[in-house]
Design a protein around this motif. Structure first.
Motif, PDB file in Angstrom:
ATOM      1  N   SER A 438       0.070 -11.756  -0.797  1.00  0.00           N
ATOM      2  CA  SER A 438      -1.334 -11.410  -0.723  1.00  0.00           C
ATOM      3  C   SER A 438      -2.055 -12.135  -1.860  1.00  0.00           C
ATOM      4  CB  SER A 438      -1.520  -9.895  -0.766  1.00  0.00           C
ATOM      5  OG  SER A 438      -2.776  -9.581  -0.185  1.00  0.00           O
ATOM      6  N   GLY A 465       6.376 -11.329   2.982  1.00  0.00           N
ATOM      7  CA  GLY A 465       6.227  -9.886   3.180  1.00  0.00           C
ATOM      8  C   GLY A 465       5.650  -9.246   1.924  1.00  0.00           C
ATOM      9  N   ILE A 466       4.961  -8.118   2.121  1.00  0.00           N
ATOM     10  CA  ILE A 466       4.520  -7.359   0.945  1.00  0.00           C
ATOM     11  C   ILE A 466       5.524  -6.243   0.642  1.00  0.00           C
ATOM     12  CG2 ILE A 466       2.064  -7.876   1.168  1.00  0.00           C
ATOM     13  CD1 ILE A 466       1.832  -4.933   2.329  1.00  0.00           C
TER      14      ILE A 466
HETATM   15  C1  LIG Z   1       5.832  -6.051   5.235  1.00  0.00           C
HETATM   16  C2  LIG Z   1       4.453  -6.563   5.492  1.00  0.00           C
HETATM   17  N1  LIG Z   1       3.573  -5.769   6.146  1.00  0.00           N
HETATM   18  C3  LIG Z   1       2.298  -6.208   6.363  1.00  0.00           C
HETATM   19  C4  LIG Z   1       1.899  -7.445   5.925  1.00  0.00           C
HETATM   20  C5  LIG Z   1       0.483  -7.910   6.182  1.00  0.00           C
HETATM   21  N2  LIG Z   1      -0.268  -7.926   4.922  1.00  0.00           N
HETATM   22  C6  LIG Z   1      -0.469  -9.072   4.242  1.00  0.00           C
HETATM   23  S1  LIG Z   1      -1.358  -8.861   2.864  1.00  0.00           S
HETATM   24  C7  LIG Z   1      -1.521  -7.222   3.144  1.00  0.00           C
HETATM   25  C8  LIG Z   1      -2.288  -6.362   2.182  1.00  0.00           C
HETATM   26  C9  LIG Z   1      -1.648  -6.335   0.844  1.00  0.00           C
HETATM   27  O1  LIG Z   1      -2.359  -5.481  -0.011  1.00  0.00           O
HETATM   28  P1  LIG Z   1      -2.103  -5.501  -1.562  1.00  0.00           P
HETATM   29  O2  LIG Z   1      -0.659  -5.573  -1.840  1.00  0.00           O
HETATM   30  O3  LIG Z   1      -2.841  -4.359  -2.128  1.00  0.00           O
HETATM   31  O4  LIG Z   1      -2.713  -6.899  -2.038  1.00  0.00           O
HETATM   32  P2  LIG Z   1      -4.245  -7.414  -1.967  1.00  0.00           P
HETATM   33  O5  LIG Z   1      -4.480  -7.959  -0.598  1.00  0.00           O
HETATM   34  O6  LIG Z   1      -5.144  -6.274  -2.255  1.00  0.00           O
HETATM   35  O7  LIG Z   1      -4.294  -8.506  -2.979  1.00  0.00           O
HETATM   36  C10 LIG Z   1      -0.866  -6.842   4.316  1.00  0.00           C
HETATM   37  C11 LIG Z   1      -0.820  -5.469   4.827  1.00  0.00           C
HETATM   38  C12 LIG Z   1       2.874  -8.247   5.263  1.00  0.00           C
HETATM   39  N3  LIG Z   1       2.606  -9.467   4.806  1.00  0.00           N
HETATM   40  N4  LIG Z   1       4.112  -7.765   5.042  1.00  0.00           N
END
Ligand SMILES: Cc1ncc(C[n+]2csc(CCOP(=O)(O)OP(=O)(O)O)c2C)c(N)n1
Ligand SMILES: [Mg+2]
Length: 631
Positions: A438, A465-466
């Motif tokens: 992200s 992945g996050i």
């Molecule tokens: C396991 C997984 N689930 C969903 C996603 C889709 N996804 C990409 S970024 C994101 C949001 C991440 O939020 P955060 O960690 O708070 O970072 P920010 O975007 O606020 O910088 C999601 C849900 C992913 N990449 N991996």
């Protein structure tokens, strides 16, 4: 001493061969069916056991460790869903080429598909994600079977650490008794010692080579790189990383700048003192910059891209760069693009590359540096260095919209990228820095300039992945005496709070900086931003989680900096947010134990600030703000 039963004998042979192959640590999760493997691992000399209570986190911990070391890290778990919980980390290991060995215990064959408890189909559980798979035969106390299992383990490790490194899977069935209980007559007294105890060293010693092009091909590539305008583009590195010395030597020989992804192992380190390392490209490149045709006298005859000539040749190392703008730019330039891949696989999703060079990248750079007769165009090189300098000046607030007097409204202008910038500035030397997917990895890419500090920056960019980020970071930390810092988004932290348990159980200290923008800030980058209520409820997903009790639960000390524009006055005692973050980070770094620093930010205003800064940088570099045009 002869083993008390065949299961113990078998599991000990497996663990023996792992140790002989250089494995120094395994990550074990509790369970019954895996008892023979767990006990053999626990009783092995020279083997460190990490205990991971949940398999998803355990697998990511092993992944982080293997990523940091480049050496295979085995996992041991019981049968059933435990094995399935390894799957996310196996996917990441596959795509990021991290050596991982999953040892999944299983019921004996007659109990599969029988309704037996905790029994599922574990055959080829991870599909094509693994480099090597075997369903081991049932333990047998005879020479041939033991020699076979020893050979299989050596092959599994060799496959995991081969020219195309990645995960491997051994499914290991056991019947009871699973404990080291004596079973009279189970293990014959006259086994061949090589089968029973292994050979001196590994049962099979593996000799590795490197993939190298033939001399004529190398000369042709050296010729191509001898162009006036070239780029060396280093994406996220396969473990254990690109060799800065070899790539620097090539940069010197060719005169071409190195566009270094933060995860390339080239953005930070002593070589930056002497190498032309460029890091802010994400702020001033885009497809709109490309397309200019250079004239013979070094001027340009393009239309509308502010006279930024295209490179003639690009040498791409590592995985596809994190920066989408860089990828789009490269695709739009029409340069000859040589993608170097030691495994001969494809990692260029714009399909603009003209050549695939199957070679070990560091060795290739070292050899090429002795053959290139270039020197490059100094104006070309200077252009990049100056662009980087201008971009970083804007990012530091020296040349913002409001004028060039360095006075910006600190609170309004503060954005999430500043957190990365401030933390990077304060990192000790050496440091291991893990960033979540992200925005943190993107902000690191765009806002943190090359520096001479020895920072090993890591992230999970294989599948982006996050999940599993905390565990991956702690696993990396377990393999080094470096200070460990993790910068993570709030959703990513929430996703792997289980991973925090490793701080206490695996004795790893970390400073966690969570950028809490109450949801997925990244989605502000997408057109879905303007579709309410879905944007807020299903994409951004504000959750209101308070991270302080989580810090308490895991024994981390806690500090909070409220950097939101509307936060009245005090971030920490009235400081500006950047100073408050720096102060909180310094306090954490200098204290014993682990700490969580929660930086509260506003995703939307951060996003708007990033956009505004981009326009300012483009003005500074190109004399005009460029059309978006490239997504
Ligand atoms: C396991 C997984 N689930 C969903 C996603 C889709 N996804 C990409 S970024 C994101 C949001 C991440 O939020 P955060 O960690 O708070 O970072 P920010 O975007 O606020 O910088 C999601 C849900 C992913 N990449 N991996
Ligand atoms: Mg977030």
């Amino acid at each position: 001493m002869t083993a008390p039963n065949r299961n113990t004998l078998w599991a000990t042979a497996i663990v023996d061969e792992l140790v002989a192959a250089g494995v120094d640590a395994v990550v074990v999760s509790p369970g019954s069916r895996s008892t023979p493997l767990t006990v053999a691992a626990a009783r092995a000399e020279d083997l460190h056991l990490f205990s991971g209570l949940d398999e998803r986190s355990a697998a990511y911990f092993a992944l982080g460790r293997a990523r940091r070391t480049g050496r295979v890290t085995p996992l041991i778990c019981t049968s059933g869903t435990a094995a399935a919980n390894y799957h996310p980390a196996v996917m990441e290991a596959d795509n990021a080429r991290v050596p991982l060995l999953a040892l999944t215990a299983d019921r004996p064959p007659e109990l599969r598909d029988s309704g037996a408890n905790q029994t599922a189909d574990q055959e080829k559980l991870y599909g094509d994600a693994v480099r090597f798979y075997k369903d081991l035969p049932e333990p047998a106390a005879n020479d041939r079977a033991l020699k076979s299992v020893r050979t299989t383990v050596a092959r599994a490790v060799a496959a995991a650490e081969g020219a195309d490194p990645g995960p491997v899977h051994l499914n290991v069935p056991f019947k009871k008794p699973l404990e080291p209980t004596p079973v009279p007559g189970d293990v014959p007294a006259d086994l061949d010692p090589a089968a029973e105890f292994g050979r001196d060293g590994g049962y099979v010693d593996v000799t590795r080579g490197t993939t190298e092009p033939a001399e004529t091909d190398l000369r042709a590539l050296a010729d191509a790189l001898s162009a006036d305008r070239g780029l060396i583009v280093a994406g996220p590195a396969d473990p254990p990383g690109l060799d800065p010395e070899a790539v620097t030597a090539l940069a010197h020989a060719t005169g071409h700048p190195i566009l270094a992804d933060p995860l390339s192992n080239l953005r930070y380190g002593g070589h930056v003192r002497v190498a032309p390392v460029i890091g802010a490209y994400d702020a001033y490149l885009s497809a709109a910059v490309a397309g200019d045709v250079s004239t013979a006298d070094g001027g340009t005859a393009g239309d509308g891209n502010a006279g930024w000539p295209d490179p003639e040749v690009v040498l791409r190392l590592g995985a596809s760069p994190t920066s989408k703008r860089l990828r789009k730019y490269l695709a739009a330039t029409g340069a000859e693009e040589y993608v170097v891949d030691p495994a001969g696989r494809w990692r260029e999703a714009e399909f603009a590359a003209t050549d695939l060079v199957v070679a070990e990248p560091s060795r290739l750079c070292a050899r090429l540096s002795r053959l290139v007769a270039g020197g490059g165009d100094p104006d070309w090189r200077r252009r990049w260095i100056e662009a980087d300098r201008a971009a970083h000046a804007v990012h530091r607030g020296e040349r913002d919209d409001g004028g060039s007097d360095g006075e910006r409204d600190e609170r309004d202008a503060f954005h999430e990228g500043d957190v990365l910038r401030v933390v990077a500035d304060e990192l000790p030397d050496p440091a291991t820095l893990f960033v979540s997917n992200s925005m943190p990895v993107r902000d690191l890419d765009r806002f943190v300039p090359p520096s001479t500090t020895n920072v090993t920056a890591l992230g999970n960019r294989g599948v982006s992945g996050i999940d599993g980020i905390v565990s991956s970071a702690l696993g990396a930390g377990s393999a080094t005496t470096d200070d460990l810092t993790l910068v993570i988004g709030d959703l990513a932290l929430y996703h792997d709070t289980n991973g925090l348990l490793a701080i206490g159980r695996c004795d790893v200290d970390v400073t966690v900086v969570v950028i809490n923008n109450d949801g997925g800030g990244i989605f502000h980058k997408l057109p879905i931003e303007s579709f309410e209520p879905e944007f807020t409820t299903q994409f951004k997903t504000p959750h209101g989680i308070d991270f302080e009790p989580m810090a308490d639960l895991h024994g981390l000390s806690y500090a909070r900096v409220d950097a939101r524009p509307e936060a009245s006055g005090a971030a920490v005692d009235g400081d500006f947010p950047a100073d408050a973050v720096a102060e909180a980070y310094r306090a954490a770094r200098d204290a014993d134990g682990s700490r969580l620093i929660e930086v509260r930010t506003d995703a939307e205003s951060s996003h708007r600030t990033r956009e505004r800064l981009r326009a300012t940088v483009e003005e500074a570099v190109h004399g005009a703000s460029l059309p978006e045009g490239d997504g």
